[in-house]
Write an enzyme that holds these catalytic residues in place. Structure first.
Site, PDB file in Angstrom:
ATOM      1  N   THR A 104      11.501  38.422  14.414  1.00  0.00           N
ATOM      2  CA  THR A 104      12.302  39.644  14.280  1.00  0.00           C
ATOM      3  C   THR A 104      13.428  39.444  13.265  1.00  0.00           C
ATOM      4  O   THR A 104      13.677  40.302  12.421  1.00  0.00           O
ATOM      5  CB  THR A 104      12.891  40.033  15.665  1.00  0.00           C
ATOM      6  OG1 THR A 104      11.793  40.257  16.557  1.00  0.00           O
ATOM      7  CG2 THR A 104      13.739  41.283  15.584  1.00  0.00           C
ATOM      8  N   ASN A 119      -0.620  43.230  15.533  1.00  0.00           N
ATOM      9  CA  ASN A 119      -0.497  42.574  16.836  1.00  0.00           C
ATOM     10  C   ASN A 119      -1.263  43.287  17.942  1.00  0.00           C
ATOM     11  O   ASN A 119      -1.693  42.659  18.902  1.00  0.00           O
ATOM     12  CB  ASN A 119       0.976  42.429  17.230  1.00  0.00           C
ATOM     13  CG  ASN A 119       1.767  43.704  17.033  1.00  0.00           C
ATOM     14  OD1 ASN A 119       1.788  44.265  15.941  1.00  0.00           O
ATOM     15  ND2 ASN A 119       2.411  44.170  18.073  1.00  0.00           N
ATOM     16  N   GLN A 142       1.529  37.317  13.348  1.00  0.00           N
ATOM     17  CA  GLN A 142       0.262  37.157  14.084  1.00  0.00           C
ATOM     18  C   GLN A 142      -0.792  36.412  13.261  1.00  0.00           C
ATOM     19  O   GLN A 142      -1.925  36.234  13.730  1.00  0.00           O
ATOM     20  CB  GLN A 142      -0.298  38.534  14.481  1.00  0.00           C
ATOM     21  CG  GLN A 142       0.568  39.297  15.465  1.00  0.00           C
ATOM     22  CD  GLN A 142       0.493  38.747  16.887  1.00  0.00           C
ATOM     23  OE1 GLN A 142      -0.438  38.025  17.243  1.00  0.00           O
ATOM     24  NE2 GLN A 142       1.473  39.076  17.704  1.00  0.00           N
ATOM     25  N   HIS A 195       6.537  30.879  18.297  1.00  0.00           N
ATOM     26  CA  HIS A 195       5.901  30.957  19.626  1.00  0.00           C
ATOM     27  C   HIS A 195       4.548  31.652  19.632  1.00  0.00           C
ATOM     28  O   HIS A 195       3.917  31.766  20.687  1.00  0.00           O
ATOM     29  CB  HIS A 195       6.856  31.605  20.635  1.00  0.00           C
ATOM     30  CG  HIS A 195       7.072  33.079  20.474  1.00  0.00           C
ATOM     31  ND1 HIS A 195       6.494  34.003  21.311  1.00  0.00           N
ATOM     32  CD2 HIS A 195       7.810  33.796  19.595  1.00  0.00           C
ATOM     33  CE1 HIS A 195       6.880  35.229  20.953  1.00  0.00           C
ATOM     34  NE2 HIS A 195       7.681  35.119  19.915  1.00  0.00           N
ATOM     35  N   THR A 212      24.260  26.247  12.904  1.00  0.00           N
ATOM     36  CA  THR A 212      23.724  24.902  13.127  1.00  0.00           C
ATOM     37  C   THR A 212      22.234  24.981  13.425  1.00  0.00           C
ATOM     38  O   THR A 212      21.810  25.760  14.275  1.00  0.00           O
ATOM     39  CB  THR A 212      24.473  24.223  14.294  1.00  0.00           C
ATOM     40  OG1 THR A 212      25.855  24.193  13.946  1.00  0.00           O
ATOM     41  CG2 THR A 212      23.971  22.813  14.550  1.00  0.00           C
ATOM     42  N   CYS A 258       2.993  54.218  31.039  1.00  0.00           N
ATOM     43  CA  CYS A 258       3.294  55.446  31.781  1.00  0.00           C
ATOM     44  C   CYS A 258       4.800  55.616  31.865  1.00  0.00           C
ATOM     45  O   CYS A 258       5.499  54.696  32.271  1.00  0.00           O
ATOM     46  CB  CYS A 258       2.772  55.352  33.208  1.00  0.00           C
ATOM     47  SG  CYS A 258       0.999  55.406  33.279  1.00  0.00           S
TER      48      CYS A 258
HETATM   49  N1  PLP Z   1       6.014  40.900  14.200  1.00  0.00           N
HETATM   50  C1  PLP Z   1       4.852  40.911  14.894  1.00  0.00           C
HETATM   51  C2  PLP Z   1       3.608  41.401  14.231  1.00  0.00           C
HETATM   52  C3  PLP Z   1       4.825  40.471  16.217  1.00  0.00           C
HETATM   53  O1  PLP Z   1       3.683  40.494  16.903  1.00  0.00           O
HETATM   54  C4  PLP Z   1       6.031  40.017  16.813  1.00  0.00           C
HETATM   55  C5  PLP Z   1       6.061  39.593  18.233  1.00  0.00           C
HETATM   56  O2  PLP Z   1       5.375  40.143  19.060  1.00  0.00           O
HETATM   57  C6  PLP Z   1       7.197  40.009  16.032  1.00  0.00           C
HETATM   58  C7  PLP Z   1       7.146  40.450  14.743  1.00  0.00           C
HETATM   59  C8  PLP Z   1       8.494  39.510  16.596  1.00  0.00           C
HETATM   60  O3  PLP Z   1       8.497  38.115  16.698  1.00  0.00           O
HETATM   61  P1  PLP Z   1       9.590  37.368  17.613  1.00  0.00           P
HETATM   62  O4  PLP Z   1       9.154  37.543  19.018  1.00  0.00           O
HETATM   63  O5  PLP Z   1       9.555  35.942  17.186  1.00  0.00           O
HETATM   64  O6  PLP Z   1      10.899  37.998  17.321  1.00  0.00           O
END
Ligand code: PLP
Length: 371
Positions: free
Chosen positions: A70, A148, A176, A198, A234, A319
């Protein structure tokens, strides 16, 4: 428990954990300090940068560590647009992750313009559609490498070439994709690329931004001189080391893992077909990502019923108190409503087995057919 939500996050690789351990317990020195105790952290940081650069065919100086995918996305979009007077438009796709869409919305609130390229029914962003929006006003074209929700792989080299032909820069959210498919930033000729640890069995809360040397991007965080003065704070040495180890491991085993993930996909698909269920598969492309829509079902109901059977998946619809809201990706792909509402995403990873794939098909059959 069957964990089949690897597009949301993955289990940390034991090798990555072992690589991280010394930097949490023993070699905890601040990598910016000049004394000998910090040398191990400094060297680890350098090696991790080299390893990551090698995995995507970049130079080490083009890798900037961030706190997540992000952050990398925010930096790329806001860094390129903010302060720009002449080229004030961003072009992106309608099916990006919210890290991109909400960054674009923030820029729009500040007066910058965004155009959203629509996908086709398979979730592909075509060059022709993107070119309808590219102009002398465009500063940046940003299109994700792999979606994603539905796993579609986009034609990144073509899109980057088109952006350049219009005098614009090109960014790709490759969160992804990295660790799951071969990536060569030189061959693709991308200017900026975002990544998150991750998603490929590295630790959470760590990512990086690739920036081609010649691309004029301002620093993201102001403060100390870490990351060549581009991203103060850091360094999270242990997580950076873990991310590099996990990426290296995933790249080495990529061919074998991809073939296995394709087999797992087929086990689920043939299990559902053999049970006579009416469903469609949305998109598809990156190994292991299965977006499945079941006619007449509710995605959220499927998720909760699977959860009761100790199976973790995602849904493509949620929902609220009154109705089922279909995700922006499925909406943009024009998936028929009666299918879209009944969508789940099964995403397999390195640690899933054939038995688990069979179990998922059997569980869905039980829920949807009562047997
Ligand atoms: N962009 C895509 C395509 C993602 O699938 C995700 C996480 O689901 C992100 C960005 C965000 O990554 P992060 O969880 O490391 O902020």
């Amino acid at each position: 428990m069957i964990y089949a939500d690897n597009a949301a996050t993955t289990r940390l690789s034991p090798a990555a954990f072992e690589a991280m351990r010394p930097f949490l317990l023993e070699e905890y020195g601040n990598a910016s300090q000049p004394y000998r105790f910090s040398r191990a952290a400094k060297v680890a940081l350098r090696r991790a940068r080299e390893t990551i650069a090698e995995c995507i065919h970049a130079e080490p100086e083009e890798i900037f560590f961030t706190s997540c995918g992000t952050e990398s996305d925010n930096w790329a979009l806001k860094g390129m647009l903010l302060g720009e007077r002449e080229r004030t438009r961003l072009v992106t796709s309608a099916i990006e992750h919210h890290a991109i869409l909400h960054s674009a919305a923030a820029l729009e609130r500040l007066g910058y313009g965004t155009d959203y390229v629509a996908p086709d029914e398979k979730g592909r962003i075509s060059l022709e559609e993107a070119e309808r929006f590219l102009s002398s006003q465009t500063k940046l074209l940003s299109v994700m490498m792999v979606n994603n929700e539905v796993g579609t792989v986009q034609p990144i080299a073509e899109l980057a070439a088109s952006a350049h032909a219009h005098g614009a820069f090109f960014h790709t959210d490759a969160v992804q994709a990295v660790g799951h498919m071969p990536i060569d930033v030189r061959a693709l000729d991308v200017d900026l690329l975002s990544c998150s640890g991750h998603k490929f069995n590295g630790p959470k809360g760590i990512g990086f931004l690739f920036k081609k040397k010649s691309v004029p991007l301002p620093p993201y965080m102001d403060g100390g001189s870490q990351e060549s003065g581009m991203r103060a704070g850091t360094e999270n040495v242990a997580s950076i080391v873990g991310m590099a180890e996990a990426l290296c491991e995933n790249c080495e085993e990529m061919e074998e893992t991809s073939a296995r993930l394709r087999r797992l996909e087929q086990i689920v698909l043939s299990g559902l077909r053999d049970a006579g269920l009416t469903f469609i598969r949305n998109g598809g492309g990156i190994p292991g990502n299965l977006s499945l829509s079941f006619a007449g079902a509710e995605g959220e109901m499927l998720l909760h019923r699977l959860d009761l059977m100790d199976i973790c998946v995602s849904t493509g619809s949620a929902c609220n108190s009154k109705e089922t809201e279909v995700s922006h990706v499925l909406t943009a792909m024009h998936i028929p409503e009666k299918y879209a509402r009944g969508t789940i995403r099964v995403s397999f990873g390195r640690y899933n087995t054939e038995e688990e794939a069979g179990e998922i098909a059997r569980a869905l059959t039980k829920i949807l057919k009562g047997r």
